[in-house]
Write a protein that holds these residues in place. Structure first.
Motif, PDB file in Angstrom:
ATOM      1  N   ASP A   1      70.763  60.539-142.574  1.00 26.84           N
ATOM      2  CA  ASP A   1      71.987  61.352-142.576  1.00 26.84           C
ATOM      3  C   ASP A   1      72.976  60.837-141.537  1.00 26.84           C
ATOM      4  O   ASP A   1      74.187  60.770-141.796  1.00 26.84           O
ATOM      5  N   LEU A   2      72.470  60.504-140.361  1.00 24.22           N
ATOM      6  CA  LEU A   2      73.337  60.008-139.286  1.00 24.22           C
ATOM      7  C   LEU A   2      73.980  58.680-139.689  1.00 24.22           C
ATOM      8  O   LEU A   2      75.184  58.471-139.483  1.00 24.22           O
ATOM      9  N   ALA A   3      73.189  57.787-140.263  1.00 27.87           N
ATOM     10  CA  ALA A   3      73.705  56.484-140.688  1.00 27.87           C
ATOM     11  C   ALA A   3      74.780  56.651-141.766  1.00 27.87           C
ATOM     12  O   ALA A   3      75.845  56.035-141.703  1.00 27.87           O
ATOM     13  N   ALA A   4      74.503  57.504-142.752  1.00 31.91           N
ATOM     14  CA  ALA A   4      75.454  57.709-143.845  1.00 31.91           C
ATOM     15  C   ALA A   4      76.754  58.338-143.344  1.00 31.91           C
ATOM     16  O   ALA A   4      77.850  57.944-143.760  1.00 31.91           O
ATOM     17  N   SER A   5      76.633  59.294-142.424  1.00 25.35           N
ATOM     18  CA  SER A   5      77.818  59.978-141.888  1.00 25.35           C
ATOM     19  C   SER A   5      78.664  59.034-141.044  1.00 25.35           C
ATOM     20  O   SER A   5      79.905  59.055-141.120  1.00 25.35           O
ATOM     21  N   PHE A   6      77.998  58.218-140.238  1.00 24.56           N
ATOM     22  CA  PHE A   6      78.740  57.285-139.389  1.00 24.56           C
ATOM     23  C   PHE A   6      79.416  56.209-140.236  1.00 24.56           C
ATOM     24  O   PHE A   6      80.582  55.870-140.014  1.00 24.56           O
ATOM     25  N   GLN A   7      78.695  55.688-141.205  1.00 26.38           N
ATOM     26  CA  GLN A   7      79.276  54.674-142.090  1.00 26.38           C
ATOM     27  C   GLN A   7      80.486  55.241-142.819  1.00 26.38           C
ATOM     28  O   GLN A   7      81.521  54.570-142.958  1.00 26.38           O
ATOM     29  N   LYS A   8      80.392  56.467-143.286  1.00 25.84           N
ATOM     30  CA  LYS A   8      81.521  57.101-143.976  1.00 25.84           C
ATOM     31  C   LYS A   8      82.729  57.205-143.054  1.00 25.84           C
ATOM     32  O   LYS A   8      83.867  56.926-143.469  1.00 25.84           O
ATOM     33  N   ALA A   9      82.495  57.572-141.790  1.00 26.84           N
ATOM     34  CA  ALA A   9      83.599  57.695-140.840  1.00 26.84           C
ATOM     35  C   ALA A   9      84.286  56.355-140.613  1.00 26.84           C
ATOM     36  O   ALA A   9      85.521  56.273-140.572  1.00 26.84           O
ATOM     37  N   VAL A  10      83.508  55.285-140.475  1.00 25.41           N
ATOM     38  CA  VAL A  10      84.071  53.955-140.264  1.00 25.41           C
ATOM     39  C   VAL A  10      84.893  53.515-141.474  1.00 25.41           C
ATOM     40  O   VAL A  10      86.026  53.037-141.342  1.00 25.41           O
TER      41      VAL A  10
END
Length: 338
Positions: free
Chosen positions: A235-244
């Motif tokens: 979840d953290l990886a997906a959320s951070f990637q989305k933000a970038v």
């Protein structure tokens, strides 16, 4: 016209032969990535040594796979900036020696221009177009007016998107390179589980800043650890990637609207990111404009892109002599000799 390209700006030792800036006859890469994984990032001294050990064999293999000899080559193109200075010097010095011995023209190529040129490989793409150049060390929005004429519209004020992804991956305990690991893990996560900021930059509509975003994910990890809470890494990886990706494309969309661009190009190592590729396609479809993204095998550092850009630089009259030097930093819009 056959161009021999040589690339050694980071940890890949690469050579390729490309015909007329479009047709790839060979593309050979020797990488020291597995060695660098032991340290969680590229170690410049190790990279330089591996380049010195590999470059002669890589160039020979590129010529062999292209079914030609150095006599069949019209010019030798080499990355001379930007990058790790020790790594660059290996490629530049080898290319200078080879050009001198074979009496071939020597063409210096800017690494980021090479990434843009990866879109010319096996393609009919021609300028003018708007390009998002996004890699481990750079994040730019540029207007490519011609093959050798580039105008910078926006760029990062601090960290690059690729660097933020890599460092976030390291903070999560993922395998190096972190950006690749985040992309893979994100497919298992909820991209809306965590909310990350979209940093704003004063004084420019198109400039980026990823330092605060990187700090935000690191703080999220540290705060959870202090509270003895477990974080869902996917979840953290997906959320951070989305933000970038959201940050990258928000500025790109504004540039599309304000410039009236009809062609958009994505280039650089991060152009391999699956989220960026799919969202860029959605964005361009929304605006009814064309999108070009390199084949995955040409997204990372390679010599085919250097040979491609070398062709267009050579056609425009760019050539160097034995005084050619390497440079760790250089603006993408600076022409050789200017």
């Amino acid at each position: 016209m056959k161009i021999l390209g040589i690339e050694s700006s980071c940890d890949e030792t690469a050579a390729a032969v490309v015909e007329n800036g479009r047709t790839v006859l060979s593309n050979v890469i020797a990488t020291s990535l597995e060695e660098h994984k032991l340290y969680g990032g590229v170690v410049p001294e190790i990279a330089s040594r591996r380049h010195a050990e590999s470059i002669s064999g890589v160039v020979s293999e590129a010529l062999n796979q292209a079914n030609c000899t150095i006599d069949d080559i019209d010019a030798i193109a080499v990355t001379y900036a930007p990058g790790l200075i020790g790594s660059l010097l290996v490629g530049v010095n080898f290319a200078k020696g080879l050009a001198l011995a074979s009496e071939k023209p020597l063409v210096p190529v800017h690494h980021l221009r090479g990434h843009i040129a990866s879109n010319y490989l096996n393609s009919t793409l021609e300028p003018e177009f708007l390009c998002l150049v996004v890699s481990g060390g750079h994040s730019h929005i540029v207007l490519v007016k011609d093959y050798t004429k580039i105008e910078v519209i926006g760029k990062t004020r601090d960290d690059a998107a690729g660097e933020a992804l890599d460092k976030a991956g390291r903070a999560m305990g993922l395998a190096y390179p972190g950006g690749v690991s985040i992309d893979k893990l994100s497919k298992e996560g909820d991209e809306n589980a965590f909310k990350f900021p979209h940093p704003k930059v004063s004084g420019s509509d198109y400039d980026y800043s990823f330092s605060g975003l990187k700090t935000a994910v690191i703080n999220t990890i540290h705060n959870a650890a202090q509270k003895n809470e477990e974080i869902n890494k996917a979840d953290l990886a997906a959320s951070f990637q989305k933000a970038v990706v959201d940050c990258l494309l928000e500025k790109l969309e504004l540039a599309i609207e304000n410039t009236g661009a009809r062609q958009v190009v994505i280039a650089g190592g991060v152009s391999a990111n699956s989220k960026l590729r799919s969202e860029a396609e959605r964005l361009c479809k929304k605006h009814g404009i064309s999108l070009s993204i390199p084949e995955l095998k040409y997204c990372g550092d390679n010599a085919a892109m250097i040979a491609a850009q070398g062709y267009f630089e050579y056609k425009s009259g760019v050539a160097a002599d034995e005084s050619l030097n390497a440079y760790a930093t250089m603006a993408i819009d600076k022409n050789y000799g200017a």
